[in-house]
Write a protein that holds these residues in place. Sequence first.
Motif, mmCIF file in Angstrom:
data_model
loop_
_atom_site.group_PDB
_atom_site.id
_atom_site.type_symbol
_atom_site.label_atom_id
_atom_site.label_comp_id
_atom_site.label_asym_id
_atom_site.label_seq_id
_atom_site.Cartn_x
_atom_site.Cartn_y
_atom_site.Cartn_z
ATOM 1 N N CYS A 193 1.673 -44.040 -105.587
ATOM 2 C CA CYS A 193 0.939 -45.282 -105.355
ATOM 3 C C CYS A 193 -0.365 -45.237 -106.157
ATOM 4 O O CYS A 193 -1.136 -44.292 -106.033
ATOM 5 C CB CYS A 193 0.636 -45.444 -103.871
ATOM 6 S SG CYS A 193 -0.419 -46.867 -103.513
ATOM 7 N N ASN A 243 2.271 -44.758 -97.203
ATOM 8 C CA ASN A 243 1.062 -44.302 -96.523
ATOM 9 C C ASN A 243 0.571 -45.424 -95.598
ATOM 10 O O ASN A 243 0.201 -46.498 -96.070
ATOM 11 C CB ASN A 243 0.001 -43.955 -97.579
ATOM 12 C CG ASN A 243 -1.355 -43.634 -96.959
ATOM 13 O OD1 ASN A 243 -1.501 -43.613 -95.736
ATOM 14 N ND2 ASN A 243 -2.333 -43.404 -97.813
ATOM 15 N N CYS A 249 -2.476 -47.355 -96.322
ATOM 16 C CA CYS A 249 -2.555 -48.088 -97.596
ATOM 17 C C CYS A 249 -1.616 -49.282 -97.572
ATOM 18 O O CYS A 249 -2.029 -50.410 -97.398
ATOM 19 C CB CYS A 249 -2.234 -47.143 -98.755
ATOM 20 S SG CYS A 249 -2.098 -47.958 -100.348
ATOM 21 N N GLY A 250 -0.304 -48.998 -97.756
ATOM 22 C CA GLY A 250 0.674 -50.077 -97.651
ATOM 23 C C GLY A 250 0.694 -51.055 -98.806
ATOM 24 O O GLY A 250 1.170 -52.185 -98.669
ATOM 25 N N CYS A 305 4.102 -48.800 -100.670
ATOM 26 C CA CYS A 305 3.485 -47.518 -100.334
ATOM 27 C C CYS A 305 3.724 -47.190 -98.857
ATOM 28 O O CYS A 305 3.448 -47.998 -97.963
ATOM 29 C CB CYS A 305 1.988 -47.561 -100.639
ATOM 30 S SG CYS A 305 1.164 -46.007 -100.254
ATOM 31 N N GLN A 361 -2.884 -47.009 -105.756
ATOM 32 C CA GLN A 361 -4.051 -47.345 -104.943
ATOM 33 C C GLN A 361 -4.584 -46.155 -104.148
ATOM 34 O O GLN A 361 -5.778 -45.931 -104.072
ATOM 35 C CB GLN A 361 -3.684 -48.488 -104.001
ATOM 36 C CG GLN A 361 -4.879 -49.069 -103.285
ATOM 37 C CD GLN A 361 -4.752 -50.578 -103.162
ATOM 38 O OE1 GLN A 361 -4.877 -51.307 -104.138
ATOM 39 N NE2 GLN A 361 -4.461 -51.034 -101.963
ATOM 40 N N CYS A 362 -3.649 -45.367 -103.547
ATOM 41 C CA CYS A 362 -4.096 -44.259 -102.692
ATOM 42 C C CYS A 362 -3.621 -42.896 -103.186
ATOM 43 O O CYS A 362 -4.020 -41.871 -102.637
ATOM 44 C CB CYS A 362 -3.608 -44.482 -101.264
ATOM 45 S SG CYS A 362 -1.830 -44.266 -101.091
HETATM 46 ZN ZN LIG Z 1 -0.828 -46.342 -101.283
#
Ligand SMILES: [Zn+2]
Length: 231
Positions: A166, A186, A189-190, A184, A168-169
């Motif tokens: 991911c 996590n 996060c998602g 994602c 983003q995270c």
């Molecule tokens: Zn993520």
Amino acid sequence: GPQVGIDQGITVALALSDATMREHGPWLTSGQREHLRRLEKKSARQRRTRPPGRLTSKRLARTYNQIAKARATAKRRAVDWQHQTTTELADTFSVIKVEDLKIKNMVRSARGTIENPGRNVAHKAGLNRSIAGEAWDRTVTLLEYKTRDRGGQVVKVPAPGTSQTCHQCGHRDAANRDKTRFACLNPDCGWVGHADTNAAININNADGTPVSGRGDLGATRSAKRQPPRAA
Ligand SMILES: [Zn+2]
């Protein structure tokens, strides 16, 4: 100009880290594809019925020429598209980051594995696969010299796991990705979006090595125009 990461997708031609795509239609019309399919069957039949020890018959050579012509048409259209697209990208971005991957890895990813079957495998079969296999290297070559001409640069990044991680995270999990959709796993996060866009953002965020333009299109001209002769 701005910086961008580009991922060669399986279902889209090029995915950019700004979430746009560069796509194209089929290189041959359905009629042309059918014509090519018939020629390939015909050449197989002519090879089978050739007396042992004989050189390629004139009929078979003629069929090979027709096959080469049809493939050249497809390739010419692919190269035209790549020229237009890479010119537009080099005009727009001054730093273009791409994944440093080898063609054989790409073909393998198209085929997939038992755990992770390739996306759109049928689409990649035959002619499409051979064109796609050459395409990435040519795209990068074109980008290298076009960005260099404009004072920009291509940066190659070794980016293992770009499709599973991911952006983003940083959560890395093969299950994050389901075909073209990235979601994602996590819970904090998602992030959800196109899998190729996520990969392109990872490529854009990765450190890499600037490459100087090769400035030589010789490699793109040496395409094999003839099917291999039967032994
Ligand atoms: Zn993520």
